[in-house]
Every structure is written in C-alpha cells, then in structure tokens.
Design a protein around this motif. Sequence first.
Motif, short mmCIF file in Angstrom:
data_model
loop_
_atom_site.label_atom_id
_atom_site.label_comp_id
_atom_site.label_asym_id
_atom_site.label_seq_id
_atom_site.Cartn_x
_atom_site.Cartn_y
_atom_site.Cartn_z
N ARG A 88 -12.67 9.83 10.59
CA ARG A 88 -11.61 10.64 10.01
C ARG A 88 -11.89 12.11 10.27
O ARG A 88 -13.02 12.57 10.14
CB ARG A 88 -11.56 10.45 8.48
N ARG B 67 -9.96 16.13 9.69
CA ARG B 67 -8.80 16.88 9.20
C ARG B 67 -8.67 18.14 10.03
O ARG B 67 -9.65 18.86 10.24
CB ARG B 67 -8.99 17.25 7.73
N TRP C 30 -4.82 15.06 8.11
CA TRP C 30 -5.92 14.15 8.42
C TRP C 30 -5.48 13.26 9.58
O TRP C 30 -4.33 12.83 9.65
CB TRP C 30 -6.23 13.26 7.22
N MET D 105 -7.21 10.25 12.71
CA MET D 105 -8.32 9.39 13.07
C MET D 105 -8.69 9.63 14.53
O MET D 105 -7.84 9.95 15.37
CB MET D 105 -7.93 7.91 12.91
N ALA E 249 -3.23 9.08 10.60
CA ALA E 249 -4.07 8.43 9.59
C ALA E 249 -3.36 7.30 8.86
O ALA E 249 -4.00 6.50 8.19
CB ALA E 249 -4.56 9.47 8.58
N GLN E 250 -2.04 7.22 8.98
CA GLN E 250 -1.29 6.27 8.15
C GLN E 250 -1.27 4.89 8.78
O GLN E 250 -0.23 4.34 9.17
CB GLN E 250 0.14 6.77 7.93
N PRO F 253 5.24 6.76 6.63
CA PRO F 253 6.53 6.37 6.09
C PRO F 253 7.32 7.61 5.66
O PRO F 253 6.73 8.66 5.42
CB PRO F 253 6.17 5.51 4.89
N LEU G 87 6.40 11.28 3.52
CA LEU G 87 5.11 11.95 3.63
C LEU G 87 5.17 13.06 4.66
O LEU G 87 4.75 14.18 4.40
CB LEU G 87 4.02 10.97 4.00
N GLY H 272 -7.57 20.06 -0.67
CA GLY H 272 -7.99 19.13 0.38
C GLY H 272 -8.22 17.73 -0.17
O GLY H 272 -7.86 16.73 0.46
N GLU I 3 -4.88 16.10 -0.73
CA GLU I 3 -4.26 15.75 0.56
C GLU I 3 -4.96 14.55 1.20
O GLU I 3 -4.32 13.71 1.82
CB GLU I 3 -4.29 16.95 1.50
N ASP I 4 -6.26 14.50 1.05
CA ASP I 4 -7.02 13.37 1.61
C ASP I 4 -6.47 12.05 1.06
O ASP I 4 -6.13 11.13 1.80
CB ASP I 4 -8.50 13.56 1.25
N TRP I 5 -6.36 11.97 -0.26
CA TRP I 5 -5.89 10.72 -0.86
C TRP I 5 -4.43 10.45 -0.53
O TRP I 5 -4.04 9.30 -0.28
CB TRP I 5 -6.11 10.74 -2.37
N LEU I 6 -3.64 11.51 -0.47
CA LEU I 6 -2.21 11.31 -0.17
C LEU I 6 -1.99 10.88 1.27
O LEU I 6 -1.15 10.03 1.56
CB LEU I 6 -1.44 12.61 -0.43
N GLN I 7 -2.72 11.48 2.18
CA GLN I 7 -2.48 11.20 3.60
C GLN I 7 -3.15 9.91 4.05
O GLN I 7 -2.65 9.25 4.96
CB GLN I 7 -3.00 12.37 4.46
N CYS I 8 -4.32 9.61 3.47
CA CYS I 8 -5.12 8.52 4.03
C CYS I 8 -5.12 7.26 3.17
O CYS I 8 -5.53 6.21 3.64
CB CYS I 8 -6.55 8.98 4.24
N GLU I 9 -4.74 7.33 1.90
CA GLU I 9 -4.81 6.14 1.07
C GLU I 9 -3.42 5.73 0.56
O GLU I 9 -2.99 4.62 0.74
CB GLU I 9 -5.75 6.38 -0.11
N TRP J 293 -0.28 6.83 1.45
CA TRP J 293 0.64 7.59 2.27
C TRP J 293 2.10 7.21 2.03
O TRP J 293 2.99 7.87 2.51
CB TRP J 293 0.26 7.49 3.74
N ASP J 294 2.31 6.13 1.27
CA ASP J 294 3.70 5.77 0.96
C ASP J 294 4.16 6.39 -0.36
O ASP J 294 5.31 6.23 -0.76
CB ASP J 294 3.85 4.25 0.92
N TRP J 295 3.27 7.09 -1.07
CA TRP J 295 3.69 7.76 -2.31
C TRP J 295 4.43 9.04 -1.96
O TRP J 295 4.04 9.77 -1.06
CB TRP J 295 2.48 8.08 -3.18
#
Lengths: 123, 976
Positions: A55, A57, A65, A67, A83-84, A118, A121, B715, B718-724, B726-728
Amino acid sequence: MLTLTCPYCGIAAEETELQPGGEAHLKRFGPGSSDAEFEAYLFARRNPKGVHFERWRHAYGCGKWFMAARDTATLQVYGTYKAQTPFPTPEIVAAIQHRHPQWRPDFDATSPTPTSAPEGLTQ
Amino acid sequence: MTQTGPFRLPRGGRLIDRAYQLPFRFDGRQMRGVAGDTLASALLANGQLMMGRSFKYHRPRGPIASGAEEPNALLGLGQGGRFEPNQRATTTPLVGGMVTASQNAWPSLNADIGAVNNWLYRFFPAGFYYKTFMHPRPFWKHVFEPIIRRSAGLGKAPTEADPDKYEQAYAHVDVVVVGGGIAGLTAARDAGRDGKSVWLVEQTPHFGGRTPTDHADGQSRVDALLAELRGMENVTLRRATQATGLYDHGYLLVRESLADHDPNAGIPRQRLWRIRAGHVVVATGALERPLSFAGNDVPGVMLASALRDYIDLYGVAPGRRIVVVTNNDDAYRTALAALDAGLKVVAVIDARSTADGALPAAVRARGLRVLTGSAIAGIKGGHAVEAVKICAHSGSGQVTETVDADCVAMSGGWSPVVHLWSHCGGKLNWSDAQTMFAPDPSRPPTGADGNAMASCAGAAAGDLLAAELTGAQAESALMPVWVMPAHATRKMKFKMWLDFQNDVKVSDVELAAQEGYHSVEHTKRYTTLGMATDQGKVSNINGLAVLSKALNQPIPATGTTTFRPPYTPLTLGAIAAEARGETFLPLRKTPMHGWHEAQGAFFEPVGHWRRPYCYPKGGESHGDAVAREIRAVRASVGTLDASTLGKIIVKGPDAGKFLDMMYTGMMSSLPIGKCRYGLICNENGFLIDDGVAARLSDDTWLVHTTTGGAERMHGHFEDWLQCEWWDWKVWTANVTEQWAQVAVVGPKARMLLERLGGMDLSAEALPFMGWAEGQVAGIPARVYRISFSGELSFEVAVPANRGLELWEKLHEAGRDLDVTPYGTEAMHVMRAEKGFIMIGDETDGTVIPQDLGMSWAISKKKSDYIGKRAQERSHMTDPGRWKLVGLESLDGRVLPDGVYAVDEGVNANGQRKVQGRVTSTYLSPTLDRPIAMGLVRHGPQRMGEVLEFPAGGQDSYKARIVDPVFYDKEGSRANG
C-alpha cells in the motif's frame, strides 16, 4: 528511491512524495475473531523476497491510497492499481506472470473485482 | 621555470599553462604553482613531497596517487567559514591565493610529537583499543575516552557556518554516461547517435581519462570523439562533475563543482543533480593497486600511473632517480615516460620470472636494467626515499643489492571501479586471469522494468586495455603479488601498508585472521581496513587477498566488502542546499502570530507550528509568567490562540457510522448543536488522538484533533475510507487552516464576549458542550462551549483572515477585566489541575483508554470500533496494567518528569523493579503546591499509599497516590 505511478492522477511519483502503508490486501479481523486470527491480521506479514503487494499513499500529491505490485529483490514494479479491490487485478497477475511464468496467486484471480471505486468515493 | 618549483620539468605538462603563475600558501610558506596544477602537483613541483601524517602512527606521508583514490595527501583548505578538512590535494585544482595546511601533526609536519606512536607500533596492533581499555570500567569514560577522542580524527572540523551557497537541480535523462575517458566518450557518442538524451559526467576538469597519457595517439582519438559529441544537441557534457551514488530505479546523485574554492565567483559553489536516468553507463575506469613491500608508505613511493601523470599532465618530477617495481607490463609505460622526461630510471624490478612483452622490450631497448624475478626488500629513508633494497621475489628478503633512488613507482595491477555498478545490487565475478573483480553483466542492478539499469564500459567492465578504442597492443599476463617478496618475514610484514590512511598493515590483517575474524566485513571493522576517507579505494583488494591467503581460501570465497555511496565524500552543503536556516522547514503560523511576536511571546514548537509558550512581561521569568497567566484566567478572563487545533469536516450519509468506527465513543447519536469529547485509537488499541467533535448538521460533523495530529488523523480517516470501507459514502476535508480559533476562558469570559455582542451566549442559549453559529463583533463565528481548563470557556472560531481582528477586539474590550493572553504552558498546567489527559504526556503509544480511567468514553453499545478487538487481548485486560492516578509530593518539591516509582526487589539485570512513572508534573499556581499525574500498577486501588521515586544523586522523591482531579472536582466552574 523508488518511483511509482499513481493510478489516480497518473503522476510518476518519487518515493519522497509517497507514504508507505505496508502489505496490501489484509483482511480485517475485528471483535468476535479468535486470538490467532487477530494476531495474524495485526502482526503476521509475508515479507517475501520477490513478489509483494503493498500500500502506498500519494501523500504529497492527490492524497489517494493505491496498491503497488513490486519485486522486493529486483525492485521491478509490475504495476500500480487502485486500492478499492480485495485482491490484485487480472492485469497485475498477468504482468507478474509475464516475468515469472511459474508464479501463482494465492487468491482467486478470476473472480470479478471492482476496478474502480464505487460511486460515492471518487469525485 | 624555477619560479614554480625546483621539481618542475623544463618541458611538458599537458594540462598546465606555465604563463599563469599562481601563488599559494602551505603551512604558512609561500609557494607558486601554475594554472592547471592540482594542489598535489604544485606542492611536488615545489619539492614538498611530504603532505601529511597518517592517522594512527603519524607516519610521514606523500601522495601515492594522482586522483580521487588518494589516501595520504589530505589537507585543510581555506580559512574561517570556508575551512574544509581532509581535502584531497590530488583532485583539488590550484587557485591563486589558496591557503592550505597539513593535518594530524603537532607542532609541525616535520617534527610531530604524535609520531612517537610509530616507535610503539608493536604495541598498537589491530584491535588495540578493544583489547586495552576494557578495565577498570570507569577508566574508559573518564580517562581513556577523552584522551582518544582528543587525538582521534584527521582534520579539524570547521567552527564557523559555511558562507557559500549550494543548489540542487533535477534532471530526467535517457542515458547518463559516468566517466569521460575514451570508453565513456565512445558510449556517449553511440547513445547520442541513437537520438537519446545523453549526459556525460566526468569527475575531473578534463575529458580523456588515461588515454592521452598512456597511448601514442590517445589525444587525437579523444579530440575526435569530443568534436562529434559537441556537435550533438541531445548530448550534454559536464566536467568537474562527480557521480557519487546510484540508487533505486535509476536515481543517480551527481555533484557538479561550479565555484569550488573560488568564493568570489558569485555563483553557487556546488550543484547537486538528482537525476532519474533511463540507463547508466558506468565508464569509471580502473584504479592501480599498490604492492605490499616493506616501506611501501615512505614519501616518494607512489603508484606507477601517478608518477606518469605527474610527469605527463603537470610537467612535474616527484623524483629524479626512479625505481619501477611491478608485476605487470603496464608499469613499463612509467619507465618510458620518465626517460622521455629526461629522468634517470635506476631499474625496473619485475616480480615475474620473465618480462618479454612489447613494453618491457621497449624499455630494454632504451638500455634500462630490468630485474626479473625480483622484489623490493625494503626502503631506506624515513621522510623520503633514499635507497631501495632489492631481493629475489621467491625468497624471504635476503638483500642482493641496494640502489640509490628518491622515488619508487609501484604497480600491483589494476582493479575496475565498480562502485556505481555495485551500489544498487550489481554483482561481480573474480577473474583469475586478470586478478580482479569485474562486473558480471548477467547479474546487473535492475530498474523499475526489471531490466538492467546500468551497464559497464571499458576498464570498468574489466577491459583494462580497451584495445579497440585505444589501439593498445596486447600485454603479457600479470602475476598476482599480494606480499613482496613471496616469503617475507613477519618483521617485514609490520612495514607493509595496505590501508595507508588508517595505518593497516599486512601484519594486522593476518592477526585478525588468526584471531578468528574470517568474514571480510568483520576484518574490515576490526582492523579499520578501508574505513578511512578514501573508503579503501587502493587498499580493498590487497587487503582481502591477504585475508584470503591467511585463511587459505580463494579470493572469491572471501568476497568484497559492500560498496556504499558516496564514491567520494559529498559536502553537507550540497546535501542541504537551500534547505538551511529559515528555509529548512517552513513554519506554520496562525493569523495572530504577529501579535504574539509583538507582545514578546516565547514560542515553542508544536508539530510544524510555533505556539506561544507564555508571554513574559518585563524581566519576568517563564515560570512567573505562566503562574501570572493562570491566576488571571482563574480570577477573570484569558485568551488562548487555539487556531492550531486540527479541524476536519466529516460529511456524508455514512458519516455517523464512520465516526462510530473511528472513535471509541458514540458519535452518530450526537444531536445537532452539541459537542462530544472522543478518543481515537489505532487497530492495536492504543490511544493516538483525542478531541471534541461537533455535529454541524444531519450529515456533517466537525472533528477537532490535537495540534500535532491534524494531518495524521486526516490520513488515518482516509486510509480506512479508501482501503477498507470504500463503499461508505463519506467525505473528509482538513480545514484546520481555514479557521482562526480563540479560547476565551475564565469566570468573566461570557461578560467579555457579550461586550463584543452579536450572539446570545447565556447558559440557557448555549449550555456546556453546546455550540452555536452567529456573529461575534460583526465577524461570522461558531462558538463552542467546551473547556480544557475547567473554567467557563468559549472557543470562538472565525474565518482565518478575521482571526487577528477578533483577537484584538477581545483585548480592547477586556482591558478593564485584565484580559490576559496565555500560552501553552498555562494551558497544560490548568488541564493537569483538572486531571485532563494530554496526548503525548499521559500516552506514549502503549497506553489504552482503559489505563487512563476513561472507560466512560468507550461505548458499550457498539459492536466494533478501531482498536476494540485489540483492547480485548489478554495483555490489555491484565489487571496489573499501570493506571492513571494523581501524585502528591510529600516534601513540597516538584516531582521530576518521567521518573519511575521503584518496587521491592530487583529484575534479572540487577536493577530495581518499577511500578509506575510520572507522566505530567507541575507547580500549581492555583493550589500553590506541586501536582502530578502518573501511571501506577493497581493505582486507583491504592489511594493514600506513598511511592518512592529515586532521582539521581539527590534524596528520593516521595509522593502519595491521590485522585488525579486536583481542582474543582465537582466541575461547577465550567458549567457556570
């Protein structure tokens, strides 16, 4: 000092513009998981000599972010991707196998994966 | 002619212009050189063969080389802020008026007291320091180390700031050719003809390398290549430009000398190029190796190629009666060059049993003595060569003949310069036939595409003759000679230098091997072989060959030490460039910064911000100022510039759900118009930030972070939003700098704000932990009723460009209320009086909220948040974890910060066990006594117990465990 191309803004960014984020595609284990699962999620990393998914950023750029599939021994970059996605895209798998025909992914590379975020975002 | 020195030859000198004489000083003596000289050639021309003393034994030393590999001729250059130690005389161009000084000698170069070490060499073997200064242990710190530190180091560090300017520049180039010798010129031409963008960088001020000196029509070959290159628009030629290191993905660091030692040029002294090279051609040539014979370090003994250079390039004769000693044909070129210059060549000593190649034949044809199968048994002379003792190479050193001589030209063969190739992973092969390590083209350093990012050309590739390019005739094979003579006695090996600068001899490496140092990396560190400023350029291969022999294994089994950048030392000035002083790190300043400065505020760094620590008045001490500020706030009203607090907007249909994951507490249930304090942990469960969130609207929250945490928390989100998740549907924006924020604090805070008018700030309209939007003094504002001091407190946020206006209006309107600006220290003390935690004081990256008695800020209803699972781990739920308590000093002394409370017994290391530590400690002006907080094992269950805190030599501190809230336990003041 690596250069990685940000898949969002297309800039070939120097390592100093990037923030490293460790191994990619970790599955999160939260409350309800076993101690072993949680420990593996939190601490156990593959740290391979060879193909590695990681990963990054674009911290001093677009802030996204992304990959990177990279060879830790030769420093070859097989590609960068958004990243998605829960695992590397078929294009990345193909790029790796172009260099290492024997390399096999340990995930289902044929499964459809979202290639972009999606709606909601990205802008 | 004599004006530029008695050793200047009547003719010759390819690089010098005798018409321009340049005066300079060496150790206070006036000398003269000519334009084109290096410092070394000018000193040699003046008969100054001795240029320094060695590091350990203070042996007299002259130059052995003519280029970047020189280990001996290191000088201090310049004066004042421009003084530079350890500058190689062999690569420093002479400039008129230059002031130079020898190093590592006292009181003078000729009579150096430190040379007594030289007589004691038997007592200073490898590892001497490790072996000798072990006991008694306190002696190391108080006796040995200070003495060694004083005598260690070659040059003296400059004491003044460097007044010169340096700059950095970037370049993206298809092909960078490093090395302007014939191989580099050819490679650049070929790449240029292919239409690529090409840079050719050459470390010296001249193109051509060794070819003009070593080959009959070399200069015309070089000139022809240069003419074609200069006609190519896509080719850039840069001289006096040193490639110092090759890094990942073709990142090449290159230092260009622009005005070295010419401070009046009015341009930057050096430019550091940061180049992204598509491909790097390493055409860096080869370095000649010394031969290890007894006395090979006496001034006057030098590399055969160096002697040739001084004659041919600078018209200088380092000596007049020359002995050449060699194991190869190439050194015969030096005999011929010396003869051509009218110098006497006493003999050529060749270790090989036969020498019948074209070059030896040419030498014999000139009537010279060639002694095959021979070796040097020793050198007579201390400060200079007086005579050479000759023996059979196959023997143990029985002297057969002694010849008068004042200069010895030695050659032990050549080693390709593979540094750039190796810096980023290129591998080497050992060649028995050529007795050298050379690049293995099948194992190159690889770039981003996985293919070779570098290749080698010419001598650097192992093609030492480069016959195709130079027209050189084939030479006969060299014979490996690592010790001369082959069966030299132990006594002789004590006088055979491998590393000249660090005084490492054959005997030292053999001793290391005998003592069990079998790895070349260990031997290097034990003996300091190759660890001097020249980084082993001339010593490395000889040293590892001696080690291999001592270990009775082939050289490739020993291998090389790691080649690390930089190839030659890089000035700190070039690395720093413009990033010095105020431009080193741009400071962040709030809109009110100028006001604070005008009031004489004392600033402290917080992240990249500068915040007022306190505002001393008159001759007030900082401590007195802080106490005054606190009393004023508690008695009336004060203002704190809180603009630096992080402010992040979190917005979207899923914002509440997202914040519930980020915070330990519940944020989704926060009503619009209300504020809530929250804690943020990482996935390890540890507390990383805290702050107050306000719900602005149905789908929007404003999150306050700590001053240093804004970027980090943004950061993190954004890390959690973008990488975990991402549909929220959540957006974040860091708006920290969009708002100026002023905390108006104290019992008269409301009165003061009401005087500015515009909003109803009554307890009914704006209760504690509420916020409201409106206007204050005609400025659009959000007012948050939150308190970090325990007082009635309003934080007023206004657009950043109106911040100063608000601040000044508050101070104007509150003059009769004694409105007092207060700084971060007053803020810290007041929060400690209230028992509020501070991220970074009560937390250190290993503390969880439960340790701080903050379970009230952790939602029990939520199934998940970042850190929740980790806080369920056994170590986190251990009842023995240290927990937050207050600490009350028993004797009125303020507890030192960070001190540990001792427990009964000792641990495995014999140290006292500990059971807690102080995390915050102050003298409370409000209570007029010391207060402290700390983390203590089972602390909350041990109220009233007394802990002991040892503190160095003083009496131990003793403190009673108490409630951490020292002031206004009911919280009535903030609620007013």
